[in-house]
Design a protein around this motif. Structure first.
Motif, mmCIF file in Angstrom:
data_model
loop_
_atom_site.group_PDB
_atom_site.id
_atom_site.type_symbol
_atom_site.label_atom_id
_atom_site.label_comp_id
_atom_site.label_asym_id
_atom_site.label_seq_id
_atom_site.Cartn_x
_atom_site.Cartn_y
_atom_site.Cartn_z
ATOM 1 N N SER A 108 0.755 -1.202 -0.017
ATOM 2 C CA SER A 108 0.028 -0.165 -0.002
ATOM 3 C C SER A 108 0.920 1.307 0.014
ATOM 4 N N ARG A 227 -12.601 1.539 5.933
ATOM 5 C CA ARG A 227 -12.336 1.662 4.392
ATOM 6 C C ARG A 227 -13.252 2.301 3.668
ATOM 7 N N CYS A 230 -14.248 6.035 4.609
ATOM 8 C CA CYS A 230 -13.301 7.016 4.381
ATOM 9 C C CYS A 230 -13.193 7.051 2.696
ATOM 10 N N THR A 231 -13.347 5.995 2.018
ATOM 11 C CA THR A 231 -13.644 6.421 0.638
ATOM 12 C C THR A 231 -14.536 7.154 0.029
ATOM 13 N N LEU A 237 -7.683 6.924 5.291
ATOM 14 C CA LEU A 237 -7.582 5.820 6.130
ATOM 15 C C LEU A 237 -6.064 5.547 6.761
ATOM 16 N N GLN A 254 -2.621 -4.809 7.934
ATOM 17 C CA GLN A 254 -3.584 -4.598 6.381
ATOM 18 C C GLN A 254 -3.266 -5.993 5.714
ATOM 19 N N ILE A 259 -6.893 -5.420 3.682
ATOM 20 C CA ILE A 259 -7.423 -3.986 3.577
ATOM 21 C C ILE A 259 -6.354 -2.979 3.048
ATOM 22 N N THR A 260 -6.645 -2.031 2.015
ATOM 23 C CA THR A 260 -5.574 -1.207 1.875
ATOM 24 C C THR A 260 -5.834 0.159 2.460
ATOM 25 N N PRO A 261 -5.044 0.587 3.420
ATOM 26 C CA PRO A 261 -5.102 1.930 3.896
ATOM 27 C C PRO A 261 -4.474 2.932 2.805
ATOM 28 N N ASP A 262 -4.913 4.274 3.258
ATOM 29 C CA ASP A 262 -4.049 5.261 2.384
ATOM 30 C C ASP A 262 -2.488 5.556 2.968
#
Ligand SMILES: *Cc1c(COP(=O)(O)O)cnc(C)c1O
Length: 431
Positions: A108, A227, A230-231, A237, A254, A259-262
């Motif tokens: 990520s 997630r 936030c998107t 995130l 993650q 899950i892919t955080p920012d």
């Protein structure tokens, strides 16, 4: 002085010159009482206190010592680096190597900035999130710890329209008035918060596998909702993986949750026991940082050549095939053994683990949030803590902390720990 307690002597000396005798509060044993152990040296899975008493170490410097103490390859790398100079205040090739190693393991992240502590990394990630979104508000969760930056030392206000209150003196309410503190794993509250404030939220910061309210996982549904919201609302995130990163698995929480955080915040393991932390994310966001962009961030010792040598050597070892399989198995053996021992002695008990991180609870169900963790029977926990300490097993001196197993812990260490716990369970008042 025959039979002198050298820990007590050192504690007295320390208290005269260092507030509370410690440089980080939890070390003072305030929650459990008694005299903190002053550590003289460490090797493998053990450390020795000022009385030369040996302990099996289940804090591992609160996470970093995933290989155990004094791993030969790490020691060699550090010794070599030290001879080349301690710090230059100018860039080095080793910083690139460490950045490349981190990015290779955490997909990520496209770019990373190295700093010296988790507090600094989380604080900088927060500023970056605000700078990149042009928004003020942030969401955090009760029981998650993100270091001691002003805006993050907050407890929940009286309602969702009201923002948090400082948990430390010296933090003006103005500084925390943009921090919204929510209950962990509470989807309804999360949705309500976004419905009320969504367009003003710069970021949501979370320990997706939390290690600062003992060990509590975000449920897959809750993490996915974080997630998605936030998107949907244009908030970032931020996964604070200072503790979980390279600890619960090679790709952090993650990786475990998929899950892919920012943005990702790292620390602890990436320094291998040296002061080193990092934050990173997509190129477009990271390029908002100085010297390219308007978000200021800097550090005299950032990317320190000795710390990066230690971190790189550590990452190299943990990336070996099978490392986490073996570590997870060991940790599970400990957790299952403790559960069986408690059950045999009729004690309410439950426990969970992921990779080399674990938590146990003197209750039947695994708690889902901080409030439940804090219903733990304090006196019972303290009896367990001191009983283990007497028997040469050092666990975190507070019931709201997680535990850590290293690659250096042997089957015998684990078995000895379970047996020590069983003896204490037997002596504790039954449920
Ligand atoms: C330890 C920790 C921090 C703070 O790191 P320091 O290096 O102690 O400043 C931040 N976030 C999490 C999740 C941590 O566990």
């Amino acid at each position: 002085m025959p039979n002198a307690d050298h820990n007590e002597i050192l504690f007295e000396r320390a208290r005269a010159v260092i507030p509370g005798g410690v440089n980080s509060p939890v070390r003072a044993f305030k929650a459990v009482g008694g005299t903190p152990r002053f550590i003289r040296r460490a090797e493998g899975a053990y450390f020795w206190d000022a009385n030369d008493k040996r302990y099996i170490d289940y804090i591992g410097s609160w996470g970093p010592m995933i290989l155990g103490h004094g791993h030969p390859a790490v020691v060699e790398a550090v010794q070599k680096a030290v001879l080349e100079g301690f710090s230059y205040g100018a860039p080095t090739e080793r910083e690139i190597e460490l950045a490349e190693a981190i990015l290779a393991l955490v997909p990520s992240m496209e770019m990373v900035r190295l700093v010296s502590s988790g507090t600094e990394a989380a604080m900088s990630a927060l500023r970056l999130a605000r700078g990149a979104t042009g928004r003020k508000h942030i969401i955090k969760f009760e029981g998650c710890y993100h270091g001691h930056a002003d805006a993050l030392l907050v407890k929940a206000g009286s309602g969702l329209a009201t923002f948090g209150h400082p948990t430390s003196a010296g933090v003006p309410p103005e500084v925390t008035q943009h921090t919204l503190v929510l209950e962990y794993n509470n989807i309804a509250q999360l949705e309500e918060a976004f419905a009320l404030h969504g367009n003003d939220i710069a970021c949501l910061m979370i320990e997706a596998i939390a290690g600062n309210m003992n060990f509590v996982r975000a449920t897959p549904e809750f993490a996915a909702r974080c997630r998605a919201l936030c998107t949907q609302h244009g908030a970032l995130l931020v996964f604070d993986e200072v503790m979980s990163g390279f600890r619960v698995g090679l790709h952090g929480a993650q990786g475990v949750l998929g899950i892919t955080p920012d943005l990702t915040v790292l620390g602890k393991v990436i320094g291998g026991g040296m002061p080193l932390a990092a934050f990173g994310g997509p190129r477009a966001i990271m390029e908002q940082l100085a010297p390219l962009g308007p978000v200021y961030q800097a550090g005299t010792l950032s990317g320190n050549p000795v710390a990066t040598a230690c971190g790189l050597a550590t990452l190299k070892e943990i990336a070996r095939p099978g490392f986490y399989e073996a570590l997870s198995k060991k940790t599970r053996t400990l957790v299952e053994g403790l559960k069986a021992a408690a059950a045999a002695e009729g004690q309410p008990f439950n426990a969970d683990s992921e990779g080399g991180m674990f938590g146990f609870f003197l209750m039947d169900e695994l708690p889902q949030n901080y409030t439940t963790v804090m219903t733990t029977d304090n006196a019972k926990f303290n009896a367990l803590f001191h009983g283990l300490l007497d028997r040469g097993v050092y666990i975190a001196p507070a019931l709201y902390e997680a535990g850590f197993v290293s690659a250096a812990h042997s089957d015998d260490d684990i078995a000895a720990t379970i047996e020590a716990a069983r003896q204490i369970f037997k002596a504790l008042p039954p449920r």
